[in-house]
Design an enzyme around this catalytic site. Structure first.
Site, PDB file in Angstrom:
ATOM      1  N   CYS A 176      11.450 -78.504  -2.562  1.00  0.00           N
ATOM      2  CA  CYS A 176      10.785 -79.484  -3.413  1.00  0.00           C
ATOM      3  C   CYS A 176      11.685 -80.148  -4.448  1.00  0.00           C
ATOM      4  O   CYS A 176      11.257 -81.099  -5.098  1.00  0.00           O
ATOM      5  CB  CYS A 176       9.596 -78.840  -4.113  1.00  0.00           C
ATOM      6  SG  CYS A 176       8.438 -78.053  -2.978  1.00  0.00           S
ATOM      7  N   HIS A 318       5.475 -81.520 -11.697  1.00  0.00           N
ATOM      8  CA  HIS A 318       5.418 -81.074 -10.303  1.00  0.00           C
ATOM      9  C   HIS A 318       3.956 -80.798  -9.957  1.00  0.00           C
ATOM     10  O   HIS A 318       3.491 -81.185  -8.894  1.00  0.00           O
ATOM     11  CB  HIS A 318       6.297 -79.834 -10.137  1.00  0.00           C
ATOM     12  CG  HIS A 318       6.615 -79.502  -8.720  1.00  0.00           C
ATOM     13  ND1 HIS A 318       7.115 -80.423  -7.821  1.00  0.00           N
ATOM     14  CD2 HIS A 318       6.505 -78.325  -8.027  1.00  0.00           C
ATOM     15  CE1 HIS A 318       7.309 -79.834  -6.644  1.00  0.00           C
ATOM     16  NE2 HIS A 318       6.939 -78.576  -6.747  1.00  0.00           N
ATOM     17  N   HIS A 357       0.624 -82.113  -1.621  1.00  0.00           N
ATOM     18  CA  HIS A 357       1.991 -81.634  -1.821  1.00  0.00           C
ATOM     19  C   HIS A 357       2.837 -82.072  -0.632  1.00  0.00           C
ATOM     20  O   HIS A 357       2.529 -81.756   0.518  1.00  0.00           O
ATOM     21  CB  HIS A 357       2.005 -80.121  -1.952  1.00  0.00           C
ATOM     22  CG  HIS A 357       3.252 -79.590  -2.594  1.00  0.00           C
ATOM     23  ND1 HIS A 357       4.375 -80.375  -2.836  1.00  0.00           N
ATOM     24  CD2 HIS A 357       3.568 -78.344  -3.054  1.00  0.00           C
ATOM     25  CE1 HIS A 357       5.304 -79.643  -3.412  1.00  0.00           C
ATOM     26  NE2 HIS A 357       4.849 -78.411  -3.554  1.00  0.00           N
TER      27      HIS A 357
END
Length: 429
Positions: A176, A318, A357
């Site tokens: 990520c 995030h 996500h």
């Protein structure tokens, strides 16, 4: 004097965002992207890509791309060539081409040798390899296109061929934080004088049962099991959160040195001030929960930009709606501002409830959204917020789009492997 000398002779350190290309669920333009992010219109819906019950998985929501046609984005790509590529490659190529078009960076504007492409993806063509290995596509190796479809770097290299980019072309695979690190690499190319423009982005296509199973195996609260209201599956910072939903797509930024953009009268969304990345070299799946390590990375990025924490107007989180991520971000803000009460912390919001996500793409989505917040002088909200986790009870812009002067913002990302990365984004100087 050559047609490119005016650009290549200039060594300006200011790097700006002049184009944004977007191919996400129900989102095929930067304008639609901004509408969805700023107005809190979730594109997470009912999972259709696979049957969760058949796979033995309590997973019911995902942000899926349906009905995509590459022809409008890639008019010069012949059908014969497109047939050799995968859906994933065509989506990523389309986002690259759209970023260049949005920037107005037409043929002859930049020396091909000084135009590069850097992409980020955590898993590459996982869905294609799954079909190969399970026998779901018995004809997977039936033509020469199999070589394209199976390589994680092909979206970048084929985009470079389509766009005539002869500079640095590569793909980062670092979970990520990869998107932020791709931006960091692009900054290096531009500031060293090796490039005049970089097309930097990400692509991710994780909506397959095996990926879902990996996250479900980590326990409750990682991958959402929401069934009744898929659009509310992702609830960051809320006490009732259940985790994230899988999302897919591609987003690409066109980055240029500011003087080159100014010389051709380009529209500028924002300035990329700095990027910083740190491997904590600690726990492989859990980020530092004191907040101090993340705060130190943010301080590094701000120092490199010649700014301080007191200058920051907004944090793009995030924001995965997992307990550790949510409290780690909140603790990082408290560590960064030890003298402030929670109510006095800068606003922080997450776009994961909108697009799910997307792992290696997530940092690029963040920076694209943040650049647009700077440009439109508006903060995007965290939607689906209910009763706050007591540790996360601060400003998440829950009331909806908020008008604000955003002179300096910080985008945050965290990844398996003990990694943290941030990008500082500012108003054009």
């Amino acid at each position: 004097m050559t047609e490119f000398e005016r650009i290549t002779d200039d060594r300006d350190d200011r790097i700006v965002v002049t184009g944004i290309g977007v191919v996400l669920p129900n989102t095929f333009s930067v304008d639609t992207f901004w509408t969805n992010v700023s107005q809190g219109r979730s594109q997470v819906g009912r999972l259709t890509r696979f049957d969760g019950a058949e796979a033995g998985l309590p997973v019911h929501a995902a942000a899926e791309i349906n009905g995509f046609d590459h022809h409008g984005f890639l008019p010069e790509l012949t059908d014969a060539h497109a047939a050799k590529y995968s859906r994933e490659i065509l989506i990523a190529m389309s986002a690259v081409a759209e970023a260049r078009r949005d920037a107005g960076l037409g043929d002859g504007v930049v020396d091909p040798r000084r135009l590069g492409v850097i992409m980020s993806s955590s898993r590459g063509p996982f869905a294609w390899w799954r079909d190969v290995l399970t026998g779901a596509d018995p004809n997977a190796f039936g033509d020469k296109g199999a070589m394209f479809r199976g390589l994680p770097g092909c979206p970048a290299t084929l985009s470079a061929i389509y766009n005539g980019a002869q500079g640095l072309v590569t793909t980062v695979s670092n979970a990520c934080v990869g998107g932020h690190q791709a931006i960091q690499l692009a900054l290096g190319e531009l500031r060293s004088g090796a490039a005049d423009a970089m097309l930097v982005g990400g692509h991710e296509f994780p909506i397959v049962p095996e990926v879902a199973a990996c996250y479900r195996a980590m326990g409750h609260g990682v991958l959402s099991s929401e069934r009744d209201e898929p659009s509310r599956a992702v609830r960051p910072y809320s006490a009732c959160r259940e985790g994230f939903a899988l999302g897919e797509g591609s987003v690409v930024l066109c980055l240029e040195r500011a003087t080159a953009a100014e010389a051709r009268g380009a529209r500028v969304y924002a300035e990329i001030l700095s990027a910083a990345s740190l491997n904590e070299a600690a726990h492989p799946t859990t980020m530092d929960l004191t907040g101090k390590v993340t705060a130190s990375v943010i301080e590094d990025a701000l120092t490199a930009a010649g700014r301080s924490a007191d200058d920051v107007d907004y944090f793009c989180a995030h924001g995965t709606a997992t307990r550790y991520n949510d409290i780690a971000e909140s603790r990082a803000l408290r560590a960064l501002y030890p003298e402030r009460t929670p109510g006095a912390l800068p606003p922080l919001s997450s776009n994961k409830p909108i697009y799910g996500h997307t792992f290696g793409l997530a940092g690029i989505i963040n920076v694209a959204a943040t650049s647009l917040m700077v440009h439109h002088r508006t903060l995007a909200p965290t939607i689906n917020f209910t009763t706050p986790d007591p540790e996360c009870d601060h400003d998440h812009v829950t009331e909806g789009a908020r008008e604000a002067e955003v002179d300096l913002a910080v985008s945050m990302s965290f990844a398996f492997g003990s990694q943290t990365a941030v990008v500082a984004v500012g108003a054009p100087s």
